[in-house]
Design a protein around this motif. Structure first.
Motif, PDB file in Angstrom:
ATOM      1  N   GLU A 267      -7.790   3.438   2.563  1.00 18.56           N
ATOM      2  CA  GLU A 267      -8.039   2.376   3.534  1.00 18.56           C
ATOM      3  C   GLU A 267      -6.946   2.302   4.599  1.00 18.56           C
ATOM      4  OE1 GLU A 267      -8.717  -1.364   1.593  1.00 18.56           O
ATOM      5  OE2 GLU A 267      -9.667  -0.400  -0.147  1.00 18.56           O
ATOM      6  N   PHE A 268      -5.901   3.138   4.445  1.00 12.46           N
ATOM      7  CA  PHE A 268      -4.755   3.048   5.351  1.00 12.46           C
ATOM      8  C   PHE A 268      -4.396   4.422   5.899  1.00 12.46           C
ATOM      9  CE2 PHE A 268      -4.322  -0.277   2.125  1.00 12.46           C
ATOM     10  CZ  PHE A 268      -4.296  -1.410   2.927  1.00 12.46           C
ATOM     11  N   ASN A 269      -5.273   4.966   6.760  1.00 16.47           N
ATOM     12  CA  ASN A 269      -5.007   6.286   7.313  1.00 16.47           C
ATOM     13  C   ASN A 269      -3.764   6.321   8.184  1.00 16.47           C
ATOM     14  OD1 ASN A 269      -6.751   8.256   6.360  1.00 16.47           O
ATOM     15  ND2 ASN A 269      -8.422   7.635   7.689  1.00 16.47           N
ATOM     16  N   GLY A 270      -3.334   5.163   8.693  1.00 15.51           N
ATOM     17  CA  GLY A 270      -2.181   5.134   9.570  1.00 15.51           C
ATOM     18  C   GLY A 270      -0.843   5.170   8.851  1.00 15.51           C
ATOM     19  N   VAL A 271      -0.827   5.166   7.521  1.00 12.11           N
ATOM     20  CA  VAL A 271       0.433   5.144   6.794  1.00 12.11           C
ATOM     21  C   VAL A 271       1.168   6.466   6.999  1.00 12.11           C
ATOM     22  CG1 VAL A 271      -0.569   5.992   4.635  1.00 12.11           C
ATOM     23  CG2 VAL A 271       1.517   4.637   4.579  1.00 12.11           C
ATOM     24  N   SER A 272       2.472   6.387   7.213  1.00 13.98           N
ATOM     25  CA  SER A 272       3.269   7.575   7.502  1.00 13.98           C
ATOM     26  C   SER A 272       3.751   8.236   6.213  1.00 13.98           C
ATOM     27  CB  SER A 272       4.477   7.200   8.360  1.00 13.98           C
ATOM     28  OG  SER A 272       5.365   6.382   7.623  1.00 13.98           O
ATOM     29  N   ALA A 273       4.211   9.487   6.351  1.00 15.63           N
ATOM     30  CA  ALA A 273       4.782  10.193   5.204  1.00 15.63           C
ATOM     31  C   ALA A 273       6.043   9.490   4.720  1.00 15.63           C
ATOM     32  CB  ALA A 273       5.086  11.645   5.572  1.00 15.63           C
ATOM     33  N   ASP A 274       6.815   8.888   5.647  1.00 16.64           N
ATOM     34  CA  ASP A 274       8.024   8.161   5.248  1.00 16.64           C
ATOM     35  C   ASP A 274       7.677   6.964   4.367  1.00 16.64           C
ATOM     36  OD1 ASP A 274       9.716   9.856   6.610  1.00 16.64           O
ATOM     37  OD2 ASP A 274       9.748   8.651   8.434  1.00 16.64           O
ATOM     38  N   ALA A 275       6.636   6.201   4.776  1.00 15.62           N
ATOM     39  CA  ALA A 275       6.234   5.041   3.980  1.00 15.62           C
ATOM     40  C   ALA A 275       5.704   5.471   2.617  1.00 15.62           C
ATOM     41  CB  ALA A 275       5.186   4.227   4.728  1.00 15.62           C
ATOM     42  N   LEU A 276       4.973   6.569   2.571  1.00 19.08           N
ATOM     43  CA  LEU A 276       4.477   7.081   1.291  1.00 19.08           C
ATOM     44  C   LEU A 276       5.628   7.534   0.410  1.00 19.08           C
ATOM     45  CD1 LEU A 276       1.355   9.129   2.417  1.00 19.08           C
ATOM     46  CD2 LEU A 276       1.356   7.068   1.015  1.00 19.08           C
TER      47      LEU A 276
ATOM     48  N   GLU B  88      -6.224  11.558  -6.072  1.00 19.20           N
ATOM     49  CA  GLU B  88      -6.819  10.225  -6.085  1.00 19.20           C
ATOM     50  C   GLU B  88      -7.328   9.792  -4.714  1.00 19.20           C
ATOM     51  OE1 GLU B  88      -7.259   8.356  -8.801  1.00 19.20           O
ATOM     52  OE2 GLU B  88      -6.355   9.914 -10.061  1.00 19.20           O
ATOM     53  N   VAL B  89      -7.037  10.549  -3.673  1.00 14.80           N
ATOM     54  CA  VAL B  89      -7.432  10.147  -2.319  1.00 14.80           C
ATOM     55  C   VAL B  89      -8.492  11.103  -1.785  1.00 14.80           C
ATOM     56  CG1 VAL B  89      -5.213   9.084  -1.818  1.00 14.80           C
ATOM     57  CG2 VAL B  89      -5.575  11.479  -1.247  1.00 14.80           C
ATOM     58  N   ASP B  90      -9.360  10.561  -0.948  1.00 17.40           N
ATOM     59  CA  ASP B  90     -10.383  11.376  -0.288  1.00 17.40           C
ATOM     60  C   ASP B  90      -9.917  11.869   1.074  1.00 17.40           C
ATOM     61  OD1 ASP B  90     -12.211  11.016  -2.388  1.00 17.40           O
ATOM     62  OD2 ASP B  90     -12.884   9.104  -1.550  1.00 17.40           O
ATOM     63  N   SER B  91      -9.042  11.116   1.720  1.00 18.55           N
ATOM     64  CA  SER B  91      -8.593  11.447   3.070  1.00 18.55           C
ATOM     65  C   SER B  91      -7.710  12.690   3.056  1.00 18.55           C
ATOM     66  CB  SER B  91      -7.817  10.270   3.670  1.00 18.55           C
ATOM     67  OG  SER B  91      -7.143  10.656   4.840  1.00 18.55           O
ATOM     68  N   SER B  92      -8.095  13.701   3.837  1.00 17.42           N
ATOM     69  CA  SER B  92      -7.278  14.908   3.930  1.00 17.42           C
ATOM     70  C   SER B  92      -5.955  14.633   4.622  1.00 17.42           C
ATOM     71  CB  SER B  92      -8.033  16.008   4.678  1.00 17.42           C
ATOM     72  OG  SER B  92      -8.423  15.569   5.969  1.00 17.42           O
ATOM     73  N   VAL B  93      -5.940  13.628   5.507  1.00 16.47           N
ATOM     74  CA  VAL B  93      -4.711  13.269   6.203  1.00 16.47           C
ATOM     75  C   VAL B  93      -3.706  12.660   5.226  1.00 16.47           C
ATOM     76  CG1 VAL B  93      -3.719  11.798   7.992  1.00 16.47           C
ATOM     77  CG2 VAL B  93      -5.871  12.961   8.400  1.00 16.47           C
TER      78      VAL B  93
END
Length: 458
Positions: free
Chosen positions: A218-227, A294-299
């Motif tokens: 639900e949060f495609n805008g999340v950055s690699a740093d935040a992850l 666990e995620v569907d988004s390739s991004v």
């Protein structure tokens, strides 16, 4: 370790929605009483000035947690301590957010603390489940009770109006408490930076809004740093799994915080009794890897791959550079990501005013930051078009990375359909020299010329 390559091959063109910029939750409140107060009365009895503080409590998401906030005030000797005041705690919402109102101006720092009671629940953010001593495991995404001793602390400048509460901010406050001036702004700022360096995080990462790892699609805008920050926080609970020494997350947090309070450090490789930094970093790498399924988004999957590799490299640094005999934590400088093969930014002009300007050439990170058969590319989005007109972020549709075994034959490509992405991992590269370039795509379908070419020897 080739998850990224598999995802890119499977999904091809990466398409995603507009990026959601994560920011603070400062709110402006207007008293309805003031609107009905006669002008003469309002002029003689002004409303008390207040500042609102907001944020989120995330380990997983913590619901119905009890939050209190106090100003940090210095005494005549310059020692900073919480200004004690009687106040009823506010409860965190279902998404972990809270809002607290403090009397006075936004001219100081505040300490925020969350505690738990019998109504507090936390979402299990560990894949595949969260183990509990003497109870059934809790599945990833389900909620679980917290023990009465659980607490999280964080601190921040009231002018920023956002203070998030996570295990990492909790450690930063513990570190700041060792300072001779108490919880001063300088001590807290330095402690936040020190904890970031321990975990190999970018400067300012602990101020990022923490994402819910159980709802990443639900949060495609999340950055690699935040992850990267989020999986580090998940690692504290992951250590409870299959480890009889730790009954719950409070045991883990208390052990690490006690180490910091006593020594100002975390045991690097462990001593058989205390949790080690290497334990937390390796657990974070595992969680980043497990979450990709666990995620569907390739991004999002791509960004989790980046987070995983960062933690793998951090673990290697701890294990190989410092060695098992050194149990202190040493802050390491950020790796130099400059590329000697680049000759600077250039802007091509093909006579079409609508073409977007060329972004800087992508820069493969140093060879020791990624596996030998991969290149981690990074770039900066352009600010102008080729004709000199300004280019807003909202006008950029994405980027196209092209690469190949010859500078004159860049016959492979990957499309990045998100203007907020500024790095891409390309793995499963065969032996030889690989060349990379990038172009910008705008929302009208215009394409810039390719950037300068950089290369990496595999």
């Amino acid at each position: 370790m080739s998850t990224c390559g598999n995802n890119l091959t499977k999904h091809g063109l990466l398409t995603l929605s507009l990026a959601v910029l994560l920011s603070g939750c400062g709110l402006d409140m207007t008293s309805s009483d003031n609107a009905t107060t006669p002008q003469s009365e309002a002029s003689t009895t002004p409303a008390a000035e207040t500042v609102e503080l907001a944020g989120a409590a995330m380990k997983g998401v913590i619901q119905q947690g009890l939050v209190t906030a106090t100003r940090l005030i210095s005494d005549k000797d310059g020692y900073y301590a919480p200004q004690r005041q009687a106040a009823k705690p506010v409860l965190t919402a279902n998404d972990g957010s809270y809002v607290w109102q403090l009397r006075g101006k936004a001219d100081s720092w505040a300490l925020v603390e969350l505690t738990a009671d019998s109504n507090t629940r936390m979402t299990c953010d560990v894949v595949p489940q969260c183990e509990r001593s003497g109870a059934e495991p809790v599945a990833f995404g389900d909620t679980m009770m917290l023990d009465d001793s659980f607490s999280l602390r964080g601190a921040g400048d009231l002018r920023m109006e956002t203070v998030n509460l996570t295990p990492l901010t909790h450690l930063a406050v513990a570190l700041a408490e060792r300072n001779e001036n108490g919880l001063s702004p300088d001590a807290l700022s330095g402690a936040y930076e020190r904890v970031e360096s321990w975990f190999g995080l970018a400067a300012g990462s602990l101020r990022l809004d923490p994402p819910d790892l159980t709802r990443l699609d639900e949060f495609n805008g999340v950055s690699a740093d935040a992850l990267q920050v989020a999986v580090a926080n998940a690692a504290f609970l992951a250590l409870v799994n299959n480890n009889a020494q730790w009954n719950n997350i409070s045991d883990v947090l208390n052990n690490v915080a006690t180490q910091i309070l006593e020594t100002g450090q975390i045991s690097l490789m462990g001593d058989g009794e205390n949790i080690a930094l290497a334990d937390l970093v390796s657990a974070a790498a595992v969680q980043a890897s497990e979450l990709q399924a666990e995620v569907d988004s390739s991004v999002i999957s791509q960004r989790l791959v980046v987070a995983e590799y960062r933690y793998v490299q951090r673990f290697k640094t701890i294990a190989e550079v410092y060695g098992e005999d050194d149990t202190s934590v040493v802050d390491t400088p950020e790796p130099d990501t400059s590329d000697d093969n680049s000759t600077g930014d250039t802007v091509a002009d093909n006579g079409t005013d609508n073409d977007t300007s060329e972004p800087p050439a992508p820069e493969p990170s140093p060879e020791d930051t990624v596996p030998a058969n991969a290149a981690l590319l990074s770039w900066t989005a352009p600010l102008t078009r080729e004709n000199g007109d300004s280019l807003a972020m909202g006008e950029i549709a994405g980027f196209e990375v092209v690469y190949g075994n010859s500078e004159d034959s860049l016959d492979q490509s990957l499309a990045v359909g998100d203007a907020s992405i500024d790095e891409l991992l390309v793995d499963e590269l065969t032996e030889g020299t690989w060349y990379f370039a990038i172009r910008t795509l705008d929302t009208d379908g215009n394409r810039s010329r390719l950037s300068e070419v950089v290369y990496k020897q595999i």
